[in-house]
Structure formats: structure tokens, C-alpha cells
Design a protein around this motif. Sequence first.
Motif, mmCIF file in Angstrom:
data_model
loop_
_atom_site.group_PDB
_atom_site.id
_atom_site.type_symbol
_atom_site.label_atom_id
_atom_site.label_comp_id
_atom_site.label_asym_id
_atom_site.label_seq_id
_atom_site.Cartn_x
_atom_site.Cartn_y
_atom_site.Cartn_z
ATOM 1 N N ARG A 277 0.825 -1.197 0.000
ATOM 2 C CA ARG A 277 0.000 0.000 0.000
ATOM 3 C C ARG A 277 0.870 1.262 0.000
ATOM 4 N N ASP A 278 0.253 2.371 -0.424
ATOM 5 C CA ASP A 278 0.861 3.704 -0.344
ATOM 6 C C ASP A 278 2.230 3.764 -1.012
ATOM 7 N N VAL A 279 2.321 3.189 -2.183
ATOM 8 C CA VAL A 279 3.574 3.216 -2.939
ATOM 9 C C VAL A 279 3.775 4.595 -3.556
ATOM 10 N N LEU A 280 2.676 5.179 -4.044
ATOM 11 C CA LEU A 280 2.680 6.576 -4.487
ATOM 12 C C LEU A 280 1.918 7.380 -3.456
ATOM 13 N N ARG A 281 2.597 8.367 -2.842
ATOM 14 C CA ARG A 281 2.041 9.094 -1.710
ATOM 15 C C ARG A 281 2.071 10.599 -1.960
ATOM 16 N N ALA A 282 1.626 11.336 -0.943
ATOM 17 C CA ALA A 282 1.501 12.798 -1.072
ATOM 18 C C ALA A 282 2.818 13.454 -1.462
ATOM 19 N N GLU A 283 3.931 13.014 -0.857
ATOM 20 C CA GLU A 283 5.212 13.653 -1.166
ATOM 21 C C GLU A 283 5.641 13.393 -2.606
ATOM 22 N N HIS A 284 5.154 12.319 -3.185
ATOM 23 C CA HIS A 284 5.456 12.023 -4.587
ATOM 24 C C HIS A 284 4.563 12.861 -5.511
ATOM 25 N N PHE A 285 3.260 12.950 -5.172
ATOM 26 C CA PHE A 285 2.358 13.772 -5.981
ATOM 27 C C PHE A 285 2.841 15.217 -6.027
ATOM 28 N N ALA A 286 3.460 15.667 -4.942
ATOM 29 C CA ALA A 286 3.856 17.078 -4.824
ATOM 30 C C ALA A 286 4.941 17.474 -5.809
ATOM 31 N N VAL A 287 5.684 16.492 -6.362
ATOM 32 C CA VAL A 287 6.794 16.835 -7.249
ATOM 33 C C VAL A 287 6.630 16.269 -8.651
ATOM 34 N N MET A 288 5.517 15.591 -8.927
ATOM 35 C CA MET A 288 5.332 14.990 -10.250
ATOM 36 C C MET A 288 5.104 16.052 -11.313
ATOM 37 N N PRO A 289 5.540 15.794 -12.549
ATOM 38 C CA PRO A 289 5.315 16.747 -13.639
ATOM 39 C C PRO A 289 3.824 16.876 -13.968
ATOM 40 N N ASP A 290 3.480 18.008 -14.548
ATOM 41 C CA ASP A 290 2.118 18.226 -15.016
ATOM 42 C C ASP A 290 1.735 17.142 -16.027
ATOM 43 N N GLY A 291 0.537 16.585 -15.870
ATOM 44 C CA GLY A 291 0.052 15.580 -16.807
ATOM 45 C C GLY A 291 0.482 14.171 -16.501
ATOM 46 N N ALA A 292 1.162 13.950 -15.386
ATOM 47 C CA ALA A 292 1.619 12.599 -15.053
ATOM 48 C C ALA A 292 0.434 11.640 -14.949
ATOM 49 N N VAL A 293 0.649 10.420 -15.446
ATOM 50 C CA VAL A 293 -0.376 9.376 -15.451
ATOM 51 C C VAL A 293 -0.074 8.396 -14.325
ATOM 52 N N LEU A 294 -1.095 8.052 -13.534
ATOM 53 C CA LEU A 294 -0.943 7.153 -12.403
ATOM 54 C C LEU A 294 -1.770 5.901 -12.643
#
Length: 424
Positions: A277-294
Motif C-alpha cells: 500500500r501507499d507506494v505513491l504518496r503525497a510527497e510524490h504527488f507534490a513533485v510529479m510533472p504536469d500531466g503525469a499518469v498514475l
Amino acid sequence: MHAGDTYEVADLALAPAGGRRIAWAERAMPALLSVRDRFVAERPFEGQRIAACLQVTAETAVLLGTLVAGGAQVRLAASNPLSTQDDTAAALVADHGVGVYARSGVDTETYRRHLSGALELGPTLVIDEGGDLVNTLHTERTGLAAAVRAGCESTASGVLRARQMYREGVLRFPMVAVDATPTRRLVDNRYGTGQSTVDGIVRATNLLLAGRTVVVAGYGQCGTGIAERARGLGARVVVTEVDPLRALDATLQGYQVLPMAQAAQVGEVFVTATGNRDVLRAEHFAVMPDGAVLANAGHFDVEIDIPALTDLAVERRIGERTHIDEYVLADGRRLQLLAEGRVVNLTAAEGNPASVMDLAFAGQALTAAWLATGDPLPIGVHPVPAELDRQVADLRLAASDIHLDTLTDSQRAYLSSWRSADPA
């Protein structure tokens, strides 16, 4: 033929379309059909009641038809409502007499009710995908557990849950880790999930992967296949891992290995395949490029921290495109979540190809027959016997008209001796 009133599907009138879909899948499943022919003659499930929680797809229907042909009474609940094919569900009821509790897109409450409906059969065997059916037997429907001879689990996530239940001393019947066979891990996880995950991402987004940076979280068999398929389409692939041996393997395969904190800054497409669980978290979302696909390729929708993503977003655009929800952050960046964070290959695409599921389900069917007819197993989590896995490979090779070399007598003697070979 139908299952009386013991079903809940969208519309039985869809059965003819489902029948055609199932017939198409059967063309690519010769190993399982060979097992079905054997079951018709041997009837290994005579008197057995099988409750299953699986993806309701045409390939699953071929498996369940095989169990019915072997004498079983079968009820089915969907393991993922977003992947349920309503026409397949209808055909299973109308043509195979399976009690199906599944409709596409149901909510969590209905999903739980469907699990309970499948268990009303009073199963002697269970076939699970993710562990929810087994969990229900140990929590809400404990009175039914005593009649269960054994269960099969077909996902890594579900096997982890079963093993933890055994460690805690609460597992009430033996389980078999169908997911862990060499054939399944090679063909189903690496080649099947690898291809179908990339298929789901491309179908949902219509992105050109060539030249993009794809981050694959987890380099097990599924992650290996995803990375291979993405690289084959021209993507730059970054792998994240917590296991040093897998990280070394990825490095030697030519992939860049980074911690997710760094990979999040450069990735354009992110795929989780860890079973955690929680492999992609808030601190990761905060630095992802615009338009990133999850996207998530794991069984449960916990690998991407969707509550944290929701909290960060100032706007959430549901259904921006089929199977895409767009989350707009305070700085204007947009992150695109595929399939609500559920398993993307089954939600945005059609799952693994029928030829892949042929091997997986032939193994599942043979394992279920072994459990039904063999000596009872002690409580625990058991492997599939190696001989059954070899039978699956042999069936598929025979169906493909592929022939093997055989050892000579001298070669067998050499392999069974500790003495030095005579150079003469």
C-alpha cells in the motif's frame, strides 16, 4: 439451463452475446479444454460445492464451465466490479447453471453482499482472487468455514493475506498458492500482465509511450513484464524497488533504479506493481510533472494513496476521459488517475489474453481436482505440486504441436551419478 433464483446479474437477455464472447475465448484455451474433456470422463467434483471470487470475464467462464463439466455446483462473485462483463455473467447463469452474483460497477456494499451470496452455497472448496472470499469466511460467515475442504488463491496479494492468517493462528482450512507456480509466474504475471497493463494504459490515455519516462514500482514478475513491454514501445524505464536483489537485476537489465522520491520528479507514467500500500504518496504527488499518469497493476486499489491525492487536489474532474479522473493541484498541475486506482489491465483493457489464462486456469482446474480427490491437507498455505505444473506445460505444448528432446539412458545415468564421467 440456469441457476434458478440463485443469481444477481444485470440482464439475462445479454446471455447470447456472452456466449459468443466465451466461445471466442475458448479458441485460444486448448489446454483448459483438454482438462475439461478429462473432467467429463472422471467427474472429480461430483458432490463438491465450489464458491469462487474471480474476475467475471470470458476466460473465467471457460474455467467455471470446466468445473461444472467435472460435476461441481458453482457460485461466483466478482473480485473486481469494474472488470465484470455483464454479458459473460448472464451466459454463465443461462448456459452453464452457475449462480453468479456480479454486475458491472457495483458499490462496496453490493460487492460485499455478492460475496455473501456466493457463500450461501455452503462451499466445500473455495477459489479466491485477492482473499476477500476467504476473509469473509473468517469474519462474517464463520459458520460455513468448517465445511470447506480447502481453498485456492490466485494472486500474490491474497497469498500474503493467507500466510499472515496462518502465522496468526486464525486460518481455518488449508490454502494452495496457485499464483506461485513457475508456469503462472512466467506466463501469467510476466508476459500476460506485462502486456495487458501497458495495453490498459494506452487504451485509456492514447499516449505514445516512445520517448516518455515510465516509472515501474516493483520489479517482481509483473513489474519485470511491464518494464519489458514499456521499453519495447520505446519508453525510458525507471524502476523503484525495496529488494536489493531485484534492484540489482533491474540494473543489470539496463534500467535506471531510483528511490521513488527521485523517480517522481522525472516520471511521466507511473505504474505500481508491488502488492503493498501507499507506494505513491503525497510527497510524490507534490513533485510529479504536469500531466503525469498514475496506474496500478496490483490487485487492490491501495498502492496509490487516493485519499492523499484527493486532499491535495483543488479540483477533481471525474471521467475526463473514459477510465481517467483528473486531479488538479493548487499550482495548476494535473495528475491523471487511471481506473480509479484499481487494477488497470482488467478495468481499462480486457486483462490477460485468453492464451495466457489458458495456462493459468488449466493449473487452477487441475489443482482444484487434486484438492477434491486427494488426501486432506493440513491447515497452512501449500504450493501446487510440481507435477501438476508440468502437466499444464505439457498440455499447452502438445496443443501447440511443440515437441521436446528426451534424455538418453547414458544421460540419465550421468545425471544420477556422483562419479566422474568416463572420458572413454
